[in-house]
Design a protein around this motif. Structure first.
Motif, short mmCIF file in Angstrom:
data_model
loop_
_atom_site.label_atom_id
_atom_site.label_comp_id
_atom_site.label_asym_id
_atom_site.label_seq_id
_atom_site.Cartn_x
_atom_site.Cartn_y
_atom_site.Cartn_z
N ILE A 244 0.84 -1.26 -0.15
CA ILE A 244 -0.05 0.07 0.02
C ILE A 244 0.75 1.23 0.02
O ILE A 244 0.48 2.37 -0.79
CB ILE A 244 -1.10 -0.01 1.39
CG1 ILE A 244 -2.10 -1.15 0.86
CG2 ILE A 244 -1.60 1.39 1.46
CD1 ILE A 244 -3.01 -1.37 2.35
N GLU A 245 1.91 1.18 0.97
CA GLU A 245 2.99 2.48 0.93
C GLU A 245 3.65 2.61 -0.60
O GLU A 245 3.55 3.89 -0.92
CB GLU A 245 4.04 2.20 1.79
CG GLU A 245 3.35 2.25 3.22
CD GLU A 245 4.42 2.13 4.20
OE1 GLU A 245 5.82 1.93 3.98
OE2 GLU A 245 4.03 1.97 5.46
N ARG A 246 3.74 1.65 -1.22
CA ARG A 246 4.33 1.65 -2.53
C ARG A 246 3.63 2.56 -3.38
O ARG A 246 3.83 3.32 -4.52
CB ARG A 246 4.93 0.43 -3.11
CG ARG A 246 6.12 0.12 -2.56
CD ARG A 246 6.65 -1.16 -3.22
NE ARG A 246 7.59 -2.02 -2.34
CZ ARG A 246 7.58 -3.28 -2.31
NH1 ARG A 246 6.88 -4.02 -2.67
NH2 ARG A 246 8.47 -3.72 -1.29
N LYS A 247 2.17 1.97 -3.40
CA LYS A 247 1.36 2.48 -4.39
C LYS A 247 0.82 3.94 -4.20
O LYS A 247 0.58 4.73 -4.91
CB LYS A 247 -0.13 1.58 -4.21
CG LYS A 247 -0.01 0.38 -4.85
CD LYS A 247 -1.24 -0.21 -4.82
CE LYS A 247 -1.14 -1.62 -5.59
NZ LYS A 247 -2.40 -2.73 -5.39
N ARG A 248 0.85 4.39 -2.78
CA ARG A 248 0.65 5.59 -2.55
C ARG A 248 1.88 6.53 -2.70
O ARG A 248 1.88 7.79 -2.92
CB ARG A 248 0.11 5.80 -1.03
CG ARG A 248 -0.92 5.01 -0.57
CD ARG A 248 -1.28 5.57 0.76
NE ARG A 248 -2.34 4.99 1.30
CZ ARG A 248 -3.01 4.88 2.56
NH1 ARG A 248 -1.84 4.86 3.44
NH2 ARG A 248 -3.93 4.24 2.86
N GLY A 249 3.06 6.16 -2.87
CA GLY A 249 4.25 6.86 -3.15
C GLY A 249 5.03 7.43 -1.84
O GLY A 249 5.89 8.14 -1.78
N CYS A 250 4.71 6.90 -0.70
CA CYS A 250 5.38 7.30 0.40
C CYS A 250 6.78 6.86 0.59
O CYS A 250 7.26 5.80 0.22
CB CYS A 250 4.60 6.67 1.60
SG CYS A 250 2.91 7.23 1.46
#
Length: 103
Positions: free
Chosen positions: A97-103
């Motif tokens: 999820i973090e990778r998809k959000r770009g965090c």
């Protein structure tokens, strides 16, 4: 001029395959087996004999689609093992999820 395509796909029953293999294993020649049983290609007997030696009579039974489909079920020996597995899954999902959000 185009040549006509001839359908060369022959289907042989499991009973005939077993009969041919047993004759072959008893020492009868492939050409004579092919003549007697009306088998088109003598090489088929070699293939059937190899399959018979590997799997026995089950080699001639169509098993397509009989296996379980889908994801294999995970079995745990203890609750602690299951909790550890689920924590690892949650961590993996959080990273995704973090990778998809770009965090």
């Amino acid at each position: 001029m185009q040549s006509k395509r001839i359908n060369r796909n022959f289907t042989y029953s499991p009973k005939l395959k077993l009969q041919a293999v047993k004759r072959y294993l008893n020492g009868q020649s492939c050409s004579s087996i092919c003549e007697q049983l009306k088998i088109q290609d003598p090489k088929r007997i070699y293939v059937w004999a190899k399959a018979y030696q590997d799997k026995g009579e089950l080699a001639f039974i169509d098993q397509r689609g009989k296996q379980a489909t889908g994801r294999p079920k995970t079995k745990f020996m203890s609750l602690e093992e299951e909790v550890e597995y689920l924590r690892a899954q949650n961590l993996l999902l959080k990273k995704s999820i973090e990778r998809k959000r770009g965090c």
